[in-house]
Design an enzyme around this catalytic site. Structure first.
Site, PDB file in Angstrom:
ATOM      1  N   THR A  28       0.834  -1.215   0.000  1.00  0.00           N
ATOM      2  CA  THR A  28       0.000   0.000   0.000  1.00  0.00           C
ATOM      3  C   THR A  28       0.864   1.259   0.000  1.00  0.00           C
ATOM      4  OG1 THR A  28      -1.743  -1.193   1.165  1.00  0.00           O
ATOM      5  CG2 THR A  28      -1.840   1.205   1.267  1.00  0.00           C
ATOM      6  N   ASP A  82      -0.513 -11.812   3.726  1.00  0.00           N
ATOM      7  CA  ASP A  82       0.741 -11.384   3.084  1.00  0.00           C
ATOM      8  C   ASP A  82       1.477 -12.572   2.476  1.00  0.00           C
ATOM      9  OD1 ASP A  82       0.746  -8.574   3.833  1.00  0.00           O
ATOM     10  OD2 ASP A  82       1.154  -9.231   5.883  1.00  0.00           O
TER      11      ASP A  82
HETATM   12  C1  IPD Z   1       2.762  -4.821   4.115  1.00  0.00           C
HETATM   13  C2  IPD Z   1       3.830  -5.015   3.068  1.00  0.00           C
HETATM   14  C3  IPD Z   1       5.183  -4.736   3.664  1.00  0.00           C
HETATM   15  C4  IPD Z   1       5.477  -5.611   4.851  1.00  0.00           C
HETATM   16  C5  IPD Z   1       4.365  -5.534   5.879  1.00  0.00           C
HETATM   17  C6  IPD Z   1       3.017  -5.784   5.238  1.00  0.00           C
HETATM   18  P1  IPD Z   1       0.391  -3.934   3.158  1.00  0.00           P
HETATM   19  O1  IPD Z   1       1.474  -5.100   3.569  1.00  0.00           O
HETATM   20  O2  IPD Z   1       3.795  -6.341   2.586  1.00  0.00           O
HETATM   21  O3  IPD Z   1       6.198  -4.982   2.714  1.00  0.00           O
HETATM   22  O4  IPD Z   1       6.676  -5.183   5.441  1.00  0.00           O
HETATM   23  O5  IPD Z   1       4.607  -6.499   6.894  1.00  0.00           O
HETATM   24  O6  IPD Z   1       2.005  -5.624   6.215  1.00  0.00           O
HETATM   25  O7  IPD Z   1       0.079  -3.185   4.422  1.00  0.00           O
HETATM   26  O8  IPD Z   1       1.024  -3.069   2.132  1.00  0.00           O
HETATM   27  O9  IPD Z   1      -0.780  -4.713   2.659  1.00  0.00           O
END
Ligand code: IPD
Length: 284
Positions: A93, A227
């Site tokens: 995001t 994720d």
């Molecule tokens: C995040 C991204 C980021 C990682 C975080 C995630 P989001 O997801 O994947 O690279 O470091 O742990 O939460 O918030 O962009 O859906």
């Protein structure tokens, strides 16, 4: 009745394309809110994409469960043994907000809490990663993963590795300390001196880069099931695997939060042990 995983993959690919159109049509959108702190960001498009994906999943597969980042309620939403779509509508995001073209929609499908279908689509670069348990994983349908094999006779070691890392959203406390101390140790000339670190800003994009053989490993504390679920099967089908991000855990569950993803090939088991030795403390 048995579940047709190819049909689910095809359904998720079409859905990912629709999600991708919505995401790219909103590029440059600058309004966002923060969640846990000022670096934990969400936009209206995250919610809109999740609504689209959840609606289509529920229409076509009303008897399956759905877990998505934006509708997740801490302590209430739990991944069960039932067939479940596990979805991050926009993974990356922060990249999306900054128009850095490494955001994707991450559509996983798990049975008995085990990822069995994964579709990860970056609509900015037109990268469609897919995987089905037992059937291999592919980029854009035809390019079998991994795309790159290391030169014959080379073993994966810390000293020849390119490693994906993320700062994550926790910027204080034990986890921040463990991560930054470990990064310093792995990078330093008097330490292990890895070739380099990359932060793609999306867990799914990092895991797919490991599956493609473009990164050798990716380490993160703080991910959620959405994720990793789709990337998990894509990586496993490319010969790699996800293990625990703290020492000693080779079989982590998809809904724990600390992971080390590593590609397959010579030396990878020793690589994991050596990586674990460099972790300065324990991620919580
Ligand atoms: C995040 C991204 C980021 C990682 C975080 C995630 P989001 O997801 O994947 O690279 O470091 O742990 O939460 O918030 O962009 O859906």
């Amino acid at each position: 009745p048995s579940i047709d995983l190819n049909e689910i993959r095809d359904f998720l690919v079409e859905l990912a394309k629709q999600a991708g159109e919505l995401i790219t049509s909103k590029t440059g959108q600058t309004t966002y809110d923060d969640k846990a702190n000022s670096v934990d960001l969400v936009t209206e498009t995250d919610a809109a994409v999740e609504k689209l994906v959840a609606t289509k999943c529920n229409e076509k597969y009303p008897h399956f469960e759905f877990m998505g980042e934006e509708s997740y309620v801490p302590g209430v939403t739990k991944l069960s043994d039932k067939p479940t779509f596990v979805v991050d509508p926009i993974d990356g995001t922060t990249n999306f907000i900054h128009s850095f073209p490494f955001s994707c929609t991450s559509l996983g499908f798990a049975i008995n809490r085990e990822p069995v279908v994964g579709v990860v689509y970056n609509p900015f670069l037109n990268l469609m990663y897919t995987g089905i348990q037992g059937q291999g994983s592919f980029l854009n349908g035809t390019h079998k993963l991994p795309l790159r094999q290391p030169p014959a006779g080379t073993k994966l070691t810390l000293q020849n590795a390119l490693i994906g890392i993320e700062w994550g959203t926790q910027r204080s406390g034990v986890n921040y300390q463990v991560k930054t101390d470990t990064f310093k140790k792995l990078a330093a000339e008097d330490g292990k001196m890895v070739h380099g670190f990359r932060s793609l800003g999306s867990a799914a994009m990092n895991i797919c880069a490991v599956a493609a053989g473009q990164l050798d490993a990716y380490w993160e504390g703080g991910c959620y099931a959405w994720d990793v679920c789709a990337g998990w099967v894509i990586l496993a089908e490319a010969g790699g695997r996800i293990v625990g991000g703290n020492p000693g855990l080779w079989e982590p569950a998809v809904d724990q939060r600390i992971y080390l993803a590593v590609r397959g090939g010579d030396g990878c088991e020793q690589f994991v042990e050596d990586f674990w030795d460099c972790i300065e403390g324990r991620l919580e």
